[in-house]
Design a protein around this motif. Sequence first.
Motif, short mmCIF file in Angstrom:
data_model
loop_
_atom_site.label_atom_id
_atom_site.label_comp_id
_atom_site.label_asym_id
_atom_site.label_seq_id
_atom_site.Cartn_x
_atom_site.Cartn_y
_atom_site.Cartn_z
N TYR A 194 15.19 8.79 -4.11
CA TYR A 194 15.68 7.48 -4.42
C TYR A 194 14.62 6.57 -4.58
N THR A 195 13.69 7.13 -5.38
CA THR A 195 12.21 6.35 -5.73
C THR A 195 12.11 6.18 -7.24
N GLY A 196 12.96 7.09 -7.94
CA GLY A 196 12.41 7.34 -9.48
C GLY A 196 11.43 8.06 -9.52
N GLU A 197 10.73 8.46 -8.52
CA GLU A 197 9.60 9.75 -8.59
C GLU A 197 10.27 11.00 -8.67
N ALA A 224 0.98 -1.17 -0.01
CA ALA A 224 -0.03 0.07 0.07
C ALA A 224 0.76 1.25 0.11
N GLU A 225 2.02 1.19 0.83
CA GLU A 225 2.65 2.61 0.74
C GLU A 225 3.69 2.78 -0.39
N HIS A 226 3.88 1.61 -1.09
CA HIS A 226 4.67 1.69 -2.39
C HIS A 226 3.81 2.30 -3.21
N LEU A 227 2.55 1.81 -3.44
CA LEU A 227 1.69 2.32 -4.47
C LEU A 227 1.08 3.80 -4.17
N TRP A 228 0.95 4.04 -2.94
CA TRP A 228 0.62 5.20 -2.70
C TRP A 228 1.89 6.51 -3.12
N SER A 282 11.41 -1.28 -2.29
CA SER A 282 10.82 -1.85 -3.44
C SER A 282 10.94 -0.57 -4.51
N LEU A 283 10.57 0.53 -3.91
CA LEU A 283 10.55 1.67 -4.90
C LEU A 283 11.85 1.81 -5.67
N ARG A 284 12.91 1.71 -4.96
CA ARG A 284 14.27 2.03 -5.52
C ARG A 284 14.68 0.79 -6.44
N LEU A 285 14.20 -0.32 -6.17
CA LEU A 285 14.44 -1.39 -7.06
C LEU A 285 13.66 -1.37 -8.44
N GLU A 286 12.48 -1.02 -8.19
CA GLU A 286 12.01 -0.76 -9.57
C GLU A 286 12.53 0.43 -10.37
N ALA A 287 13.27 1.24 -9.75
CA ALA A 287 13.72 2.28 -10.49
C ALA A 287 15.15 1.64 -10.60
N GLY A 288 15.63 0.65 -10.53
CA GLY A 288 17.21 0.32 -10.85
C GLY A 288 18.08 1.06 -10.37
N PRO A 327 2.97 8.79 5.75
CA PRO A 327 4.43 8.59 6.10
C PRO A 327 4.78 7.27 5.57
N ILE A 328 5.83 6.81 5.05
CA ILE A 328 6.08 5.92 4.20
C ILE A 328 7.43 4.99 5.13
N GLY A 329 7.57 3.65 5.04
CA GLY A 329 8.62 3.27 5.79
C GLY A 329 9.75 2.58 4.77
N LEU A 330 10.66 1.90 5.48
CA LEU A 330 12.02 1.26 4.69
C LEU A 330 11.52 0.36 3.58
#
Length: 400
Positions: free
Chosen positions: A218-221, A68-72, A256-262, A248-251
Motif C-alpha cells: 500500500y505504498t506504491g513500492e 524520515a520514515e517515509h523517505l527511508w 503519506s506514502l499511499r497518498l503519493e501513490a494515489g 519499523p515504520i508507523g501509520l
Amino acid sequence: MSKEVHNGPTDDTQARGTAYSGDPQGGAGTELAPPQKLALDAWHRAKGGRMVPFAGYEMPVQYEGIMAEHLWTRENAGLFDVSHMGQLLVHGRDADQALEKLLPGDLRALGDQKLRYSLLLAPDGGIIDDLMTTRRGDQFYVVVNGATKISDIADLQARLPREIVVDHMKEQALLALQGPKAVEVLDSIIPGVAELGFMQGAAFNFSGQPVWISRSGYTGEDGFEISIVSSAVEQLANALTADERVKPIGLGARDSLRLEAGLPLYGHDIDRQTTPVMAGLNFAINKRRRAEGGFAGDMRILAEIENGAPQKRVGFDVDGRQPVREGALVLDGEGNEVGRITSGGFSPSLQRPIAMGYVASHLAETGTALKLEQRGKLFDARVAPMPFVPHRYHRKGAAA
C-alpha cells in the motif's frame, strides 16, 4: 488495497513529532471501545513507537518521525505492522460464483495463488469496503480493512449462501515489508520469495512456522505482505529488523506514502456514498463482468461506466507550502462549491503539498485550475494525474 491508515500531519517536523489528527477509532465502521493490543505491542514500544488508538487497536503512529520514515521506505525497506487488518478465509461450493454477486471482480478466472484488488459493494453500488482477494485452490483468502472488518464479516455472512463459510483468521498477524530493498532482505530470510511477481502469493516456511506471503502493498513500492501466526510474529519482526536496511515504520508515513501513490483510503476517499466509477476504480471491473453484470449495484455502476459519473476522484497539486487537509472545499472560478478534499498532506518525496478529492466530472481534466478553501483561506490548485510518485511494483517480464 485501501488499507485504512492515520491521516495525520505531514507538513512540518514539529507537527510530525507532536500531533495526531487522524480519526482515533479508524473511520467508518468502528464503534468506540477500549483499544486492543497488537501481538507486537511491547515490541513497538521498545523500538520507540508512539502508540495511538486506531481502528480499535493501539498502533504505532511513528518512531523517528514521519518524514524520515517515509523517505527511508522509498529508499530502503520499511516494516509495517498491519495486524489490525481482517484476514478471512472464504470457502464452500462455488465460492467464486457466490462472491461474484457481491464483488465486481472476475474471480472465476482468477488463477491459483493470484491476488486481485476488489470491492465489497452495497446493493445500490456504494462501496462497503475495498479488499484484496487471493485464490488458494477452491478457497479465497480475503484481507479487509481493520476498521470495517467486523461489519464486513457480518455483511458477508448475511448475503452469501449458507453453505459458504467465512472464517475470521484471528490467530494470524500481518506484516508488510515495503521498499526497493524489501526483496533482497526477505529473500535472505525466506528463500524463494524473490520468484513471486506482483499480485502473486505463495506458502513459505519461517523457522518451522507456515507463512503466507504475497508481493503486494500500500505504498506504491515493491514489497510483500506476510501472514504469520501471532505467536511467531515477534521472531519474524526481529529477524527483519536485524538487517540494517530495515526500520519499523508507523501509520503516519504509511499514510503519506499511499497518498503519493494515489491510493484511496477507505472511510475518507471511498465510502458508501461513492461508487467504483466515481472513485476511478473501473479497472476492478473487467470486460466479462461489465458484459454480464450480476454483481451488487450493477445497473447503477454499468450506467456510470457508459455515461459517466457526476463526480470523479482526482489529484491536486497545491501552490505554496501549507498542506490542505480532508474536508476543504473545492471551488470553481466563480466561487461555487464543486467538490471536496478527501486526503491531503505535504509530500516528503516531492517537497510540496498534494491532495486528492472529488470534483464535478466536467472539471476533472488534468490541469484544470481550481481553488481550495480551508478555514476561510484560499489556495490555488490544479487537477493533477495520479500517482504523484510513480509506482515501482515488480511485474514479471517488465524491463528493469
